[in-house]
Design an enzyme around this catalytic site. Sequence first.
Site, short mmCIF file in Angstrom:
data_model
loop_
_atom_site.label_atom_id
_atom_site.label_comp_id
_atom_site.label_asym_id
_atom_site.label_seq_id
_atom_site.Cartn_x
_atom_site.Cartn_y
_atom_site.Cartn_z
N LYS A 72 24.99 18.08 69.33
CA LYS A 72 25.79 19.31 69.45
C LYS A 72 27.29 19.00 69.46
O LYS A 72 28.12 19.88 69.35
CB LYS A 72 25.38 20.08 70.69
CG LYS A 72 23.93 20.63 70.61
CD LYS A 72 23.53 21.35 71.88
CE LYS A 72 22.06 21.75 71.93
NZ LYS A 72 21.74 22.96 71.14
N HIS B 160 10.84 24.33 66.19
CA HIS B 160 12.20 24.59 66.69
C HIS B 160 13.13 23.39 66.62
O HIS B 160 14.23 23.45 67.17
CB HIS B 160 12.16 25.05 68.15
CG HIS B 160 11.52 26.37 68.36
ND1 HIS B 160 12.23 27.56 68.36
CD2 HIS B 160 10.23 26.71 68.56
CE1 HIS B 160 11.40 28.56 68.57
NE2 HIS B 160 10.17 28.07 68.70
N LYS C 46 26.21 25.24 76.05
CA LYS C 46 24.87 24.95 75.52
C LYS C 46 24.42 23.66 76.19
O LYS C 46 25.21 23.01 76.87
CB LYS C 46 24.92 24.76 74.00
CG LYS C 46 26.05 23.83 73.53
CD LYS C 46 26.15 23.73 72.01
CE LYS C 46 26.83 24.91 71.37
NZ LYS C 46 26.13 25.46 70.23
N ARG C 47 23.14 23.26 75.99
CA ARG C 47 22.72 21.97 76.53
C ARG C 47 23.64 20.87 76.02
O ARG C 47 24.15 20.94 74.89
CB ARG C 47 21.26 21.68 76.13
CG ARG C 47 20.26 22.53 76.88
CD ARG C 47 20.39 22.36 78.38
NE ARG C 47 19.93 21.05 78.78
CZ ARG C 47 18.71 20.78 79.21
NH1 ARG C 47 17.82 21.76 79.34
NH2 ARG C 47 18.35 19.57 79.53
N THR D 232 21.38 30.16 69.07
CA THR D 232 21.31 31.59 69.38
C THR D 232 22.53 32.01 70.20
O THR D 232 22.93 33.17 70.17
CB THR D 232 20.02 31.94 70.16
OG1 THR D 232 19.83 30.94 71.17
CG2 THR D 232 18.83 31.96 69.24
N LYS E 125 25.18 35.48 70.19
CA LYS E 125 25.67 36.26 71.35
C LYS E 125 27.20 36.37 71.28
O LYS E 125 27.78 37.43 71.53
CB LYS E 125 25.24 35.59 72.66
CG LYS E 125 23.73 35.60 72.86
CD LYS E 125 23.26 34.62 73.93
CE LYS E 125 21.77 34.33 73.73
NZ LYS E 125 21.30 33.16 74.50
#
Length: 826
Positions: free
Chosen positions: A569, A372, A563-564, A671, A675
């Site tokens: 990111k 992952h 998100k985290r 992911t 959504k």
Amino acid sequence: MPNSSPKTQAHTDMSNTEAGLGPVDQEIYRHLNFTLGHHHEEVNKEYLYRALAISVRDRLIAQWNDTQEKMDGTERKRVYYLSLEFLIGRSLTNAILNLDLEDSVRDALQSYGTTLEEAAEQEHDAGLGNGGLGRLAACFLDSCANLKLPVVGYGIRYEYGMFNQRIENGRQVEDPDHWLRGGNPWELARPEDSRRIHFYGNTEYGVDANGEPYGSWANSYDVLAVPYDMPIPGFRNGTVNTLRLWKSSATAEFNLEEFNAGGYSEAVAQKNLAEQISMVLYPNDSSENGKELRLKQQYFLVSASLQDVLHNWVAQYGKDFTNFGERNCFQLNDTHPACAVPELMRLLMDEYGLGWDKAWKITTSCMAYTNHTLLPEALERWSVSLYGRLLPRLMDIIREIDARFMKELAQKFPNQPELYGRMSLIDGGHDPHVRMAYLAIVGSFSVNGVAGLHTELLKSGLFADFYKLWPKKFNNKTNGVTQRRWLSHCNPGLRDLVTETIGSDWQTDLEKISDLAPYAEDASFRTRWQAVKRHNKSALIDYVAQRTGVHFGLDALFDVQVKRIHEYKRQLLNVLHVIHLYDRICQGDTADMVPRCVLIGGKAAPGYHIAKLIIKLINDVANVVNNEPKANELLKLVFLPNYRVSAMEVICPATELSEQISTAGKEASGTGNMKFMMNGALTIGALDGANIEIREQVGKENFFLFGQTAAEVAKTRQAYDPNAIIAGDADVERVLTLLEGGHFNPTEPGIFSVLTSGLRNPHDPWVTIADFRSFIDAQKAVNKAYTDQQDWNRMSILNTAASGWFSSDRTIQQYADEIWNVKPLN
Ligand code: 26V
């Protein structure tokens, strides 16, 4: 208080017929009064939630027993999803949706003067995961039940889940999440299935009656694993699968020994030590790497689960393991449960007397590993000295696996010592470590990545040597999410509009959602589509206002990144863009500007200081922006505290622009991006992870692309000069000047200098400045598109219509066909 003989139900509810249960309203009444002993005039909301949850659970149990019986009655293959994380969120509303109980529950609650929404709010999220990896496990279980696949989830019943996040003076503060306080109606303890787990001690070697050498684990300190089962309902299909979560507890005789020695308090203290194992979920934090308790958790989960499966096997087939490998499959969710490889070897050899070769053949035919992440700091390595002390017998077996693997390599590729060193399961040197990913690869028949690009990068980079050796082991399984939770449940307005338009088959076959595409051209449909979005936006406006005091405007573009918090990111890039907009507003340059509300949310690992500083920056910029009168109508920024599954259920239906802006090559899949797309958001994104596939599915004209590709990033890094870029672009330079001049932190000078010097560093791994201009331009294109609401809605509809590929039902069907070779139980 409703009268004691509740009215007959307006809605028929078939789930009770065989189980001998009454109508839902009667069941709630019964549980309130008798199960919970709550007979008050004023019904307390928490009690009402619990009575309702138990009533719903009773209906699940009948189907759960049926599913279990069917499983037990077949010799078919079974799959076990081993994961240190299952980020389930709430179960009540999911169970009600899947059992089709909504109407009867709403009627019943009405007589108590409350709504389903209000009752559902009482439930604590089961936050037994950090983020994407844990939520994926939960979506996968949902899809397995929907597809009637014989799959059991195995995990840990953490007493404390993911911490709760508060913001104090702009900074993250962590509070423990004692989610089990007040009881968990969604679990059944099964103490009769407890398993015994060894730790410490040593290996003893001997020769058995046939003259075969054997090893056995001696002088161990043992702990009990007690299972708690959670029901995983399929969607209106009579199937209820199981998630088995293990809790640690002290063994009875350990206490006895201590008691006999007169050490009462020592005995109680030992009990605490045993119970520590399942006490808390580890945050995904590189500063937590290498901790002994984490390794205990991994082995605890793996050993308990494998013993459970072997026990059931022996009960059904006796001690003949000939077909074990082809009738069982263990999917390893990252390397966290990778000690399943040596542990299955140990159990087969030491407990059931198999020889090495037979045990190895069985093990490698039933293990499958999913990777992952490509981030080097997230790749697990365990010090050989710790491993050998905590799990001595496993360390022996790992050494033997490695020795045999090295022999195999030497035969295939003679005289290549450098290659052997690179591929060894043990990274040698003065402080040797076990490379868990290599152990997982060597011990598995399948290795998969979670999106197309990610799998390609695994094959060409991280695992290139192994790919050359075993090309057929490697495969891709692009992630997905369950449309039941992430559309049907969280966005009832859109669910009903879609169903009215194209029927309801998409709930179990998301490919059907493509039937929506032609309606993108229908102006009256677009109007209804937009009305749903506006309704969801007003729900989010309330949610945000309650939690932050900031009021979003209904007409503004809702621009969201949740998100985290992690450097890769690039929440920082998002903030830089907000500062750029603020700067333009201050300069009066607002000609083509569209009102925007920017929402950022997510937790930072408690030891990840830079991530925590990014949260502080977001809050400080938000303070300035939201208090600037000139910005009032045009720009708002909030950091939404305590982002979690139940928050996403409010956020994603209301989002218009989904920020997926990681440095290309870093986000394995994502992911959240799926959504948002499902709920009609447009994506602004770099070519990373599943964004690439999202863009392929929806078409490039319906996606806002920016930034460098993974290959370009690799090239940029060789000669990256962010300072030249900053000096050469007036917009970028002004943003840096505001930040560095302390405009957002006048009373704490210099607090953000770690962030700004990172941006200016030629070795910045995230090359944020390299993508900033391209990001600004893509955001301008967003503004332009949003100005034409007809066209925006058209693109929004096309995004939902193109989301079929991103159902976890599709992903799981691929796992079932291409890895597990498992068929539905009918
Ligand atoms: C690492 C650690 C290390 C310290 C102890 C706790 C802990 C927990 C988790 C991790 C690794 C997490 C890796 C991860 O979450 N990967 C994400 O997986 C998602 C599902 O495949 C994927 O969509 C995301 O892109 C990927 O970042």
